[in-house]
Design a protein around this motif. Sequence first.
Motif, PDB file in Angstrom:
ATOM      1  N   ILE A  83      37.955  48.503  35.050  1.00 43.24           N
ATOM      2  CA  ILE A  83      37.586  47.959  36.547  1.00 43.24           C
ATOM      3  C   ILE A  83      36.912  47.174  36.607  1.00 43.24           C
ATOM      4  CG2 ILE A  83      38.404  47.815  39.033  1.00 43.24           C
ATOM      5  CD1 ILE A  83      39.111  51.313  38.939  1.00 43.24           C
ATOM      6  N   SER A 133      35.337  44.947  38.913  1.00 49.30           N
ATOM      7  CA  SER A 133      35.305  45.060  40.511  1.00 49.30           C
ATOM      8  C   SER A 133      34.425  43.019  40.724  1.00 49.30           C
ATOM      9  CB  SER A 133      34.029  46.019  41.017  1.00 49.30           C
ATOM     10  OG  SER A 133      33.989  45.649  42.633  1.00 49.30           O
ATOM     11  N   ASP A 175      44.555  48.219  36.412  1.00 44.73           N
ATOM     12  CA  ASP A 175      45.181  48.940  36.912  1.00 44.73           C
ATOM     13  C   ASP A 175      45.428  48.060  38.722  1.00 44.73           C
ATOM     14  OD1 ASP A 175      45.534  51.036  35.121  1.00 44.73           O
ATOM     15  OD2 ASP A 175      42.733  51.194  35.491  1.00 44.73           O
ATOM     16  N   VAL A 176      44.035  47.527  39.142  1.00 45.72           N
ATOM     17  CA  VAL A 176      44.435  47.032  40.207  1.00 45.72           C
ATOM     18  C   VAL A 176      43.565  45.702  40.190  1.00 45.72           C
ATOM     19  CG1 VAL A 176      44.070  49.219  41.138  1.00 45.72           C
ATOM     20  CG2 VAL A 176      41.935  47.536  40.548  1.00 45.72           C
ATOM     21  N   THR A 235      41.219  42.853  42.152  1.00 47.69           N
ATOM     22  CA  THR A 235      39.574  43.275  42.802  1.00 47.69           C
ATOM     23  C   THR A 235      39.093  41.791  43.202  1.00 47.69           C
ATOM     24  OG1 THR A 235      38.982  43.697  40.733  1.00 47.69           O
ATOM     25  CG2 THR A 235      39.145  44.885  41.824  1.00 47.69           C
ATOM     26  N   GLN A 274      35.235  46.130  46.102  1.00 55.92           N
ATOM     27  CA  GLN A 274      37.215  46.369  46.053  1.00 55.92           C
ATOM     28  C   GLN A 274      36.697  47.504  44.550  1.00 55.92           C
ATOM     29  OE1 GLN A 274      40.315  43.690  46.223  1.00 55.92           O
ATOM     30  NE2 GLN A 274      39.806  44.198  48.069  1.00 55.92           N
ATOM     31  N   TYR A 332      37.745  52.091  43.799  1.00 51.84           N
ATOM     32  CA  TYR A 332      38.936  52.377  43.525  1.00 51.84           C
ATOM     33  C   TYR A 332      39.614  52.784  41.954  1.00 51.84           C
ATOM     34  CZ  TYR A 332      41.957  48.609  45.061  1.00 51.84           C
ATOM     35  OH  TYR A 332      43.025  48.307  46.255  1.00 51.84           O
ATOM     36  N   ILE A 338      40.274  56.734  40.865  1.00 53.07           N
ATOM     37  CA  ILE A 338      40.888  57.101  39.601  1.00 53.07           C
ATOM     38  C   ILE A 338      40.322  57.719  38.740  1.00 53.07           C
ATOM     39  CG2 ILE A 338      41.791  55.690  37.242  1.00 53.07           C
ATOM     40  CD1 ILE A 338      41.834  53.152  39.249  1.00 53.07           C
TER      41      ILE A 338
END
Length: 136
Positions: A31, A33, A78-79, A81, A86, A90, A94
């Motif tokens: 991720i 961020s 996945d996401v 940001t 954030q 997350y 996860i």
Amino acid sequence: MSAADLMAVLLARHLRYDWDNPGEPGNDHLIFSKGRASPLYAMFKAAGAITDEELVTGFRRFGARLQGHPTPAIPWVDVATGSLGQGLPYGVGIALAGRRLDRLPYQVWVLCGDSEMAEGSMWEALDKAAYYGWAT
């Protein structure tokens, strides 16, 4: 490019990921961020997940998969940001789902930027990660 060296080591030595099967449940999660960090796209290229053509024509183009901030339009993300603070929350969520619900052995990696470390959501996520013994 402030994170290129970190991402090179992660890709070469630590990240466990089947690039041909992004939906594999045991894949690690990465991720960003620090959403503006473009080395993520360089990682995808180095792993063979995207082509030179897509990197040259789609980088930071509205509507393309390789927009300014990584989004789930790319199967390895996945996401999204975009807002500071954030990514780590997350990531902790996860990790919690993987360990406690799905019982999967994946690792969760989160790249954070210095300016977002003042966000309250980051400290709350660090508190939860420390509680479960994951803050390293």
